[in-house]
Design a protein around this motif. Sequence first.
Motif, PDB file in Angstrom:
ATOM      1  N   GLU A  38      -6.063 -35.878  14.849  1.00 40.37           N
ATOM      2  CA  GLU A  38      -5.141 -36.919  14.169  1.00 40.37           C
ATOM      3  C   GLU A  38      -3.699 -36.361  14.860  1.00 40.37           C
ATOM      4  O   GLU A  38      -3.053 -37.768  15.700  1.00 40.37           O
ATOM      5  CB  GLU A  38      -4.888 -36.787  12.687  1.00 40.37           C
ATOM      6  CG  GLU A  38      -4.322 -37.788  12.578  1.00 40.37           C
ATOM      7  CD  GLU A  38      -4.189 -38.235  11.070  1.00 40.37           C
ATOM      8  OE1 GLU A  38      -5.728 -38.733  10.470  1.00 40.37           O
ATOM      9  OE2 GLU A  38      -3.577 -38.018   9.724  1.00 40.37           O
ATOM     10  N   LYS A  39      -3.660 -35.344  14.774  1.00 38.66           N
ATOM     11  CA  LYS A  39      -2.693 -35.144  15.995  1.00 38.66           C
ATOM     12  C   LYS A  39      -2.498 -35.010  17.042  1.00 38.66           C
ATOM     13  O   LYS A  39      -1.523 -35.242  17.924  1.00 38.66           O
ATOM     14  CB  LYS A  39      -2.382 -33.594  15.326  1.00 38.66           C
ATOM     15  CG  LYS A  39      -1.839 -33.764  13.814  1.00 38.66           C
ATOM     16  CD  LYS A  39      -0.098 -34.460  13.059  1.00 38.66           C
ATOM     17  CE  LYS A  39      -0.425 -34.580  12.240  1.00 38.66           C
ATOM     18  NZ  LYS A  39       0.523 -33.564  11.290  1.00 38.66           N
ATOM     19  N   PHE A  40      -3.769 -35.008  18.097  1.00 37.21           N
ATOM     20  CA  PHE A  40      -3.611 -35.395  18.864  1.00 37.21           C
ATOM     21  C   PHE A  40      -3.934 -36.876  19.654  1.00 37.21           C
ATOM     22  O   PHE A  40      -2.974 -36.688  21.116  1.00 37.21           O
ATOM     23  CB  PHE A  40      -5.778 -34.690  19.661  1.00 37.21           C
ATOM     24  CG  PHE A  40      -5.940 -33.399  19.575  1.00 37.21           C
ATOM     25  CD1 PHE A  40      -4.724 -32.469  19.897  1.00 37.21           C
ATOM     26  CD2 PHE A  40      -6.783 -32.729  19.634  1.00 37.21           C
ATOM     27  CE1 PHE A  40      -5.342 -31.580  20.272  1.00 37.21           C
ATOM     28  CE2 PHE A  40      -7.145 -31.600  20.032  1.00 37.21           C
ATOM     29  CZ  PHE A  40      -6.789 -30.589  20.920  1.00 37.21           C
ATOM     30  N   LEU A  41      -3.798 -37.551  18.546  1.00 34.37           N
ATOM     31  CA  LEU A  41      -3.633 -38.682  19.214  1.00 34.37           C
ATOM     32  C   LEU A  41      -2.664 -39.198  19.004  1.00 34.37           C
ATOM     33  O   LEU A  41      -1.779 -40.273  19.699  1.00 34.37           O
ATOM     34  CB  LEU A  41      -4.825 -39.961  17.770  1.00 34.37           C
ATOM     35  CG  LEU A  41      -6.438 -39.819  18.367  1.00 34.37           C
ATOM     36  CD1 LEU A  41      -6.501 -40.766  16.978  1.00 34.37           C
ATOM     37  CD2 LEU A  41      -6.743 -40.375  19.694  1.00 34.37           C
ATOM     38  N   TYR A  43       0.231 -37.027  19.532  1.00 37.51           N
ATOM     39  CA  TYR A  43       0.878 -36.868  21.126  1.00 37.51           C
ATOM     40  C   TYR A  43       0.217 -37.620  21.891  1.00 37.51           C
ATOM     41  O   TYR A  43       1.408 -37.384  23.122  1.00 37.51           O
ATOM     42  CB  TYR A  43       0.447 -35.354  20.979  1.00 37.51           C
ATOM     43  CG  TYR A  43       1.980 -34.745  20.437  1.00 37.51           C
ATOM     44  CD1 TYR A  43       1.856 -34.495  18.783  1.00 37.51           C
ATOM     45  CD2 TYR A  43       2.234 -33.569  21.167  1.00 37.51           C
ATOM     46  CE1 TYR A  43       1.979 -33.796  17.878  1.00 37.51           C
ATOM     47  CE2 TYR A  43       3.089 -33.073  20.051  1.00 37.51           C
ATOM     48  CZ  TYR A  43       3.245 -33.029  18.828  1.00 37.51           C
ATOM     49  OH  TYR A  43       4.293 -32.174  17.601  1.00 37.51           O
ATOM     50  N   SER A  44      -0.491 -37.757  21.764  1.00 37.22           N
ATOM     51  CA  SER A  44      -1.205 -38.588  23.287  1.00 37.22           C
ATOM     52  C   SER A  44      -0.525 -40.504  23.058  1.00 37.22           C
ATOM     53  O   SER A  44      -1.215 -41.451  24.140  1.00 37.22           O
ATOM     54  CB  SER A  44      -2.833 -38.992  23.308  1.00 37.22           C
ATOM     55  OG  SER A  44      -3.208 -39.770  22.423  1.00 37.22           O
ATOM     56  N   GLY A  45       0.257 -40.031  22.237  1.00 41.02           N
ATOM     57  CA  GLY A  45       0.831 -42.137  21.768  1.00 41.02           C
ATOM     58  C   GLY A  45      -0.102 -42.597  21.642  1.00 41.02           C
ATOM     59  O   GLY A  45      -0.373 -43.937  21.337  1.00 41.02           O
ATOM     60  N   ALA A  46      -1.636 -42.877  21.159  1.00 42.16           N
ATOM     61  CA  ALA A  46      -3.106 -43.047  21.223  1.00 42.16           C
ATOM     62  C   ALA A  46      -2.724 -44.034  19.320  1.00 42.16           C
ATOM     63  O   ALA A  46      -2.719 -45.041  19.291  1.00 42.16           O
ATOM     64  CB  ALA A  46      -4.647 -42.930  21.084  1.00 42.16           C
ATOM     65  N   ALA A 209       5.401 -35.706  16.421  1.00 41.30           N
ATOM     66  CA  ALA A 209       6.205 -35.397  16.711  1.00 41.30           C
ATOM     67  C   ALA A 209       6.872 -34.569  16.613  1.00 41.30           C
ATOM     68  O   ALA A 209       7.719 -34.515  16.062  1.00 41.30           O
ATOM     69  CB  ALA A 209       5.770 -35.857  18.890  1.00 41.30           C
ATOM     70  N   ALA A 210       6.224 -33.095  16.885  1.00 44.08           N
ATOM     71  CA  ALA A 210       7.675 -32.113  16.788  1.00 44.08           C
ATOM     72  C   ALA A 210       8.533 -32.120  17.789  1.00 44.08           C
ATOM     73  O   ALA A 210       8.146 -31.807  18.800  1.00 44.08           O
ATOM     74  CB  ALA A 210       6.785 -30.724  16.193  1.00 44.08           C
TER      75      ALA A 210
END
Length: 530
Positions: A38-41, A43-46, A209-210
């Motif tokens: 979920e965090k990958f998405l 950070y990718s803006g998806a 995002a942190a």
Amino acid sequence: MLAAQAPPVDGDAASQSARRRTFAIISHPDAGKTTLTEKFLLYSGAVAEAGAVKARAGRRRARSDWMEMEQERGISITSTVLQFRYRDHVLNLLDTPGHRDFSEDTYRVLAAADAAVMVLDVAKGIEDQTRKLFEVCRSRALPIVTFLNKYDRPGRDPLELLDEIEEQIGLRPTPVTWPVGIPGDFRGVVDRRTGTFVRYLRTVGGLTAAPEEVVDAARAALEEGDDWSRALETCALLDEVGASLDAPSFVAGDSSPLFVGSALTNFGVRHLLDAMVELAPAPGPRADAYGVARPVASGFSGQVFKIQANMDPAHRDRVAFVRVCSGRFERGMTVTQASSGRQFATKYAAAVLASERSTIDEAYPGDVVGLVNAGDLRIGDTLYDREPVTFPPIATFAPELFASVRALSTSRHKQFRRGLDALDEEGVVQLLSDPAGDLTPVLGAVGQMQFEVAAHRLEHEFGAAIELSPTAYRAVRRTDEATAKLLRDSPGSRILARRDGTLLALFESEYWLARLESDHPDWCLERAVV
Ligand code: G4P
């Protein structure tokens, strides 16, 4: 002629594949795979806010259009392929089914990946399922990036975890970031590449995002005092023992860049994504069945690594997931199935994002395309459009669970046999038979779920309800005729054959097997994953 007028797509495939990274996450249930995905998405803006993936899963259940079993249990039988952009790259994240839906598919997905992220819970270290998945990665020499997750809460000494990784799975961890503070009182990390301090900051609930605060060493020393000096001392020790980033051995699958963080609060997520882009390999040439490398810029080729039947019972459809290995895939193109020489049009090509399908028009090496109702495709099949190629078959895996199977009604015997053959060919379960003549077939699987899917499909699709009786066998080895002969008289063991003729020796007791192995080192008892 059409071919002469076509744009130079092959060069395109080379540059597009250089931008791609195709990887999977391997972890034990609860280590944080879903959270990290979920965090990958995020950070990718998806997705704009974390929580979207789980929310989507909830909607899917409510929409109730997949297998009944899936709805009843609220679990996902199908693995998902997520594609997202990050820093001008296209990342394909192949989800490995876990929890109760662990199955051979979980392993097969790794055949389509070029790298993996291994997520460990800092309080637990290497766990059972991580180990199993790791073995499959190792058999394919997949490069692995390690993420020590849940650093925001109490956990084990990280040095002890480094030892555990090396001792238990033989992978050499090379920390790229190293924690400042202890699990539970986490201050941030030293980035060993730059010597700077990355402060642990979090956002409320990890929804966005942190913020990132990178501090130079002098200020970190002032602000973090003893925690900082202790972290530097450990880093000096790591330098001394050579536990530093080593790109060639990472790509060879021998060492593993390690990052620490907390997926829940988003810390370290960006480090991991950067590592995928900067360190993980792009799709490269793939060896064919004769060992000849097929460059990514050749004409289109791909390999089926997973078949999902009946995702939508209203249409009884069947989706073949194909990893593009070379060239450019274009929806509607006519491709050839290497095993039969048959050609078919790829009218229905779908990209699968979480459980939702959308039509895709083109794909490049590293991408995954779902072909809907595309002929009689089987796992391992090669597809190509121009220059013929056949890739080596995808490994089958040593089953760990065995059950005898019989049709409840003898009048349905024909349907029963046909169904078993079909499920074996599709790779749903492994169909094993007794070469010595016992006619009751045995099903082999790596997860209980495979039996349940097989029983469900035999009844509803082939009209043959079955009864499964679990067997007492606990361990399996691959064997040969000579050893099989010797084992036939030994108690607590049984010889079964796969349809391709491979002989498997099953044992009721691990202990007994260990004794046989030490008493008869000359016997053929291979532990091989395949
Ligand atoms: P999985 O897919 O590997 O099975 O794990 P998942 O991400 O679902 O995470 C399992 C549990 O661990 C979840 O808690 C999740 O919030 C928590 N978790 C994941 N990463 C971190 C982390 O970095 N720090 C901490 N403290 N917890 C983390 P849960 O209570 O089971 O579910 P939920 O109610 O939070 O969804």
